[in-house]
Design an enzyme around this catalytic site. Structure first.
Site, PDB file in Angstrom:
ATOM      1  N   GLY A  18       6.900 -18.348   7.547  1.00  0.00           N
ATOM      2  CA  GLY A  18       7.940 -19.007   6.741  1.00  0.00           C
ATOM      3  C   GLY A  18       9.333 -18.438   6.964  1.00  0.00           C
ATOM      4  N   GLY A  20      12.013 -15.237   9.038  1.00  0.00           N
ATOM      5  CA  GLY A  20      12.275 -14.278  10.114  1.00  0.00           C
ATOM      6  C   GLY A  20      11.846 -14.763  11.492  1.00  0.00           C
ATOM      7  NE  ARG A  41       2.562 -10.609   0.766  1.00  0.00           N
ATOM      8  CZ  ARG A  41       2.933  -9.382   0.428  1.00  0.00           C
ATOM      9  NH1 ARG A  41       2.462  -8.833  -0.676  1.00  0.00           N
ATOM     10  NH2 ARG A  41       3.776  -8.700   1.183  1.00  0.00           N
ATOM     11  CB  SER A 106       1.226   6.605  -2.978  1.00  0.00           C
ATOM     12  OG  SER A 106       1.282   5.239  -2.631  1.00  0.00           O
ATOM     13  CE1 TYR A 148       6.076   1.181  14.582  1.00  0.00           C
ATOM     14  CE2 TYR A 148       8.448   1.039  14.908  1.00  0.00           C
ATOM     15  CZ  TYR A 148       7.317   0.699  14.200  1.00  0.00           C
ATOM     16  OH  TYR A 148       7.408  -0.131  13.114  1.00  0.00           O
TER      17      TYR A 148
HETATM   18  N1  COA Z   1       8.612   3.684   0.185  1.00  0.00           N
HETATM   19  C1  COA Z   1       7.459   4.286  -0.181  1.00  0.00           C
HETATM   20  N2  COA Z   1       6.398   3.639  -0.763  1.00  0.00           N
HETATM   21  C2  COA Z   1       6.535   2.311  -0.948  1.00  0.00           C
HETATM   22  C3  COA Z   1       7.695   1.601  -0.576  1.00  0.00           C
HETATM   23  C4  COA Z   1       8.775   2.354   0.004  1.00  0.00           C
HETATM   24  N3  COA Z   1       9.905   1.776   0.390  1.00  0.00           N
HETATM   25  N4  COA Z   1       7.524   0.293  -0.898  1.00  0.00           N
HETATM   26  C5  COA Z   1       6.299   0.204  -1.449  1.00  0.00           C
HETATM   27  N5  COA Z   1       5.689   1.388  -1.485  1.00  0.00           N
HETATM   28  C6  COA Z   1       4.367   1.708  -2.001  1.00  0.00           C
HETATM   29  C7  COA Z   1       4.242   1.335  -3.443  1.00  0.00           C
HETATM   30  O1  COA Z   1       4.753   2.351  -4.286  1.00  0.00           O
HETATM   31  C8  COA Z   1       2.741   1.119  -3.603  1.00  0.00           C
HETATM   32  O2  COA Z   1       2.064   2.349  -3.750  1.00  0.00           O
HETATM   33  P1  COA Z   1       1.547   2.842  -5.222  1.00  0.00           P
HETATM   34  O3  COA Z   1       0.651   1.755  -5.723  1.00  0.00           O
HETATM   35  O4  COA Z   1       0.840   4.122  -4.935  1.00  0.00           O
HETATM   36  O5  COA Z   1       2.797   3.006  -6.031  1.00  0.00           O
HETATM   37  C9  COA Z   1       2.340   0.586  -2.249  1.00  0.00           C
HETATM   38  O6  COA Z   1       3.403   0.884  -1.341  1.00  0.00           O
HETATM   39  C10 COA Z   1       2.149  -0.899  -2.273  1.00  0.00           C
HETATM   40  O7  COA Z   1       3.338  -1.474  -2.795  1.00  0.00           O
HETATM   41  P2  COA Z   1       3.343  -2.890  -3.452  1.00  0.00           P
HETATM   42  O8  COA Z   1       4.751  -3.269  -3.717  1.00  0.00           O
HETATM   43  O9  COA Z   1       2.349  -2.989  -4.557  1.00  0.00           O
HETATM   44  O10 COA Z   1       2.706  -3.683  -2.251  1.00  0.00           O
HETATM   45  P3  COA Z   1       2.878  -5.114  -1.763  1.00  0.00           P
HETATM   46  O11 COA Z   1       1.580  -5.438  -1.226  1.00  0.00           O
HETATM   47  O12 COA Z   1       3.458  -6.064  -2.726  1.00  0.00           O
HETATM   48  O13 COA Z   1       3.981  -4.931  -0.607  1.00  0.00           O
HETATM   49  C11 COA Z   1       4.877  -3.837   1.245  1.00  0.00           C
HETATM   50  C12 COA Z   1       3.680  -4.484   0.638  1.00  0.00           C
HETATM   51  C13 COA Z   1       5.125  -2.553   0.516  1.00  0.00           C
HETATM   52  C14 COA Z   1       4.600  -3.528   2.692  1.00  0.00           C
HETATM   53  C15 COA Z   1       6.128  -4.717   1.135  1.00  0.00           C
HETATM   54  O14 COA Z   1       7.228  -4.092   1.684  1.00  0.00           O
HETATM   55  C16 COA Z   1       5.930  -6.079   1.776  1.00  0.00           C
HETATM   56  O15 COA Z   1       5.269  -6.938   1.230  1.00  0.00           O
HETATM   57  N6  COA Z   1       6.481  -6.312   2.946  1.00  0.00           N
HETATM   58  C17 COA Z   1       6.260  -7.557   3.657  1.00  0.00           C
HETATM   59  C18 COA Z   1       7.374  -7.934   4.520  1.00  0.00           C
HETATM   60  C19 COA Z   1       7.881  -6.868   5.411  1.00  0.00           C
HETATM   61  O16 COA Z   1       7.730  -5.671   5.161  1.00  0.00           O
HETATM   62  N7  COA Z   1       8.532  -7.244   6.446  1.00  0.00           N
HETATM   63  C20 COA Z   1       9.173  -6.315   7.311  1.00  0.00           C
HETATM   64  C21 COA Z   1       8.545  -6.222   8.594  1.00  0.00           C
HETATM   65  S1  COA Z   1       9.476  -5.102   9.610  1.00  0.00           S
END
Ligand code: COA
Length: 282
Positions: A18, A20, A41, A106, A148
């Site tokens: 959807g 990027g 999502r 974490s 990487y």
């Molecule tokens: N630094 C450290 N920890 C982080 C973080 C950050 N910037 N962002 C999220 N986390 C941790 C959260 O604290 C959580 O851990 P906990 O339950 O122990 O507190 C865990 O990661 C999961 O986070 P949550 O927000 O519940 O997960 P999510 O499934 O909704 O999101 C991610 C997943 C974190 C990867 C989110 O960034 C995402 O959905 N990204 C998708 C798009 C993306 O990243 N695109 C870029 C590609 S380069």
């Protein structure tokens, strides 16, 4: 660059389609005759991109799905088949990443990234690969990794992503051999910096960081989405039928700069070069 019907008749499923780079690839494939099924999502960007694809005259469908959940992945594949018929091509593009000091992470942060990138890629690869083998039909998979991810590489401050992408690359190369007799081809692309909302907000979240990254780049510029979309098109097309298990880097030479002992001489001003040359002449 390509004939307009290069991907005619292809039914392509893209995860993270959807927004990027997923969106840019989807639009390019549609221009070249493919039909698309998008998975991600959030519904709103999926609906928008699907509309934009239809405006190009191609078929497009979508479903919301968390790639970490195998049951949801199976439902997404079934929905894609209902919408387009047999899916013949998979692009594993969905990713999760953030810049963080590893000692602050974490275990669940690690799980989140591994779940999206490594398990998510495996879920779609397994779901479609099984179907293709069962139906004795060929298939084509493209995985988006990172520079990487390569053997002997890696990167600090993105450890979960580095581990996950290295796993995806191992999967690409392993299955390229295992599934070649079934007519299934797998390749990967390792992109350097291509500006997207998702990556920039997590990896380069300030103008200062962005300028620093651009300045460090050997070409002093970031990638353009069409550059990546065209490479993806080539790898998925019949023209690349003998390319299998390959990972193509598209980063303007950025990772090589980090790898070479004297690459930092790029920063040397002209005066210093003059001085070095004078010293040699003495
Ligand atoms: N630094 C450290 N920890 C982080 C973080 C950050 N910037 N962002 C999220 N986390 C941790 C959260 O604290 C959580 O851990 P906990 O339950 O122990 O507190 C865990 O990661 C999961 O986070 P949550 O927000 O519940 O997960 P999510 O499934 O909704 O999101 C991610 C997943 C974190 C990867 C989110 O960034 C995402 O959905 N990204 C998708 C798009 C993306 O990243 N695109 C870029 C590609 S380069």
């Amino acid at each position: 660059m390509f004939e307009r019907d290069l991907l005619k008749g292809r039914n392509i499923l893209i995860t993270g389609g959807g927004t990027g780079l997923g969106r840019s690839m989807a639009l390019r494939f549609a221009e070249l005759g493919a039909n698309l099924f998008l998975v991600a999502r959030r519904e709103e960007p999926l609906a928008q991109t699907a509309n934009d694809i239809r405006a190009k005259g191609a078929k497009a469908g979508y479903v919301t799905c968390d790639v970490r959940d195998f049951a949801a992945v199976e439902n997404a594949i079934a929905a894609a088949e209902k919408e387009l018929g047999t899916v013949d091509t998979l692009v594993n593009n969905a990713a999760g990443n953030f810049i963080a000091r590893t000692e602050k992470l974490s275990p669940n942060a690690f799980n989140a990234v591994i779940g999206i990138v490594l398990q998510g890629t495996f879920h779609f690869t397994l779901g479609l690969g099984r179907r293709w083998i069962e139906a004795k039909q060929p298939g084509n998979i493209l995985n988006i990794v990172a520079t990487y991810a390569a053997v002997g590489s890696g990167s600090g401050f993105v450890v979960p992503s580095a581990c996950a992408k290295a796993g995806v690359l191992a999967m690409t190369r392993s299955l390229a051999v295992e599934w070649a007799p079934h007519g299934i081809r797998l390749n990967a692309i390792a992109p350097g910096p291509f500006p997207t909302e998702g990556a920039w907000s997590r990896l380069l979240p300030s103008k200062e960081l962005e300028d620093r990254a651009k300045n460090y780049h050997p070409m002093k510029r970031f990638g353009r989405h069409d550059e990546l979309a065209n490479l993806a098109t080539y790898l998925l097309s019949q023209q690349a039928e003998y390319v299998n298990g390959e990972c193509v880097v598209i980063d303007g030479g950025l990772w090589l700069r980090g790898a070479g002992e004297f690459n930092d001489f790029l920063e040397l001003p002209q005066q210093a070069w003059d001085m070095l040359e004078q010293a040699r002449k003495k």
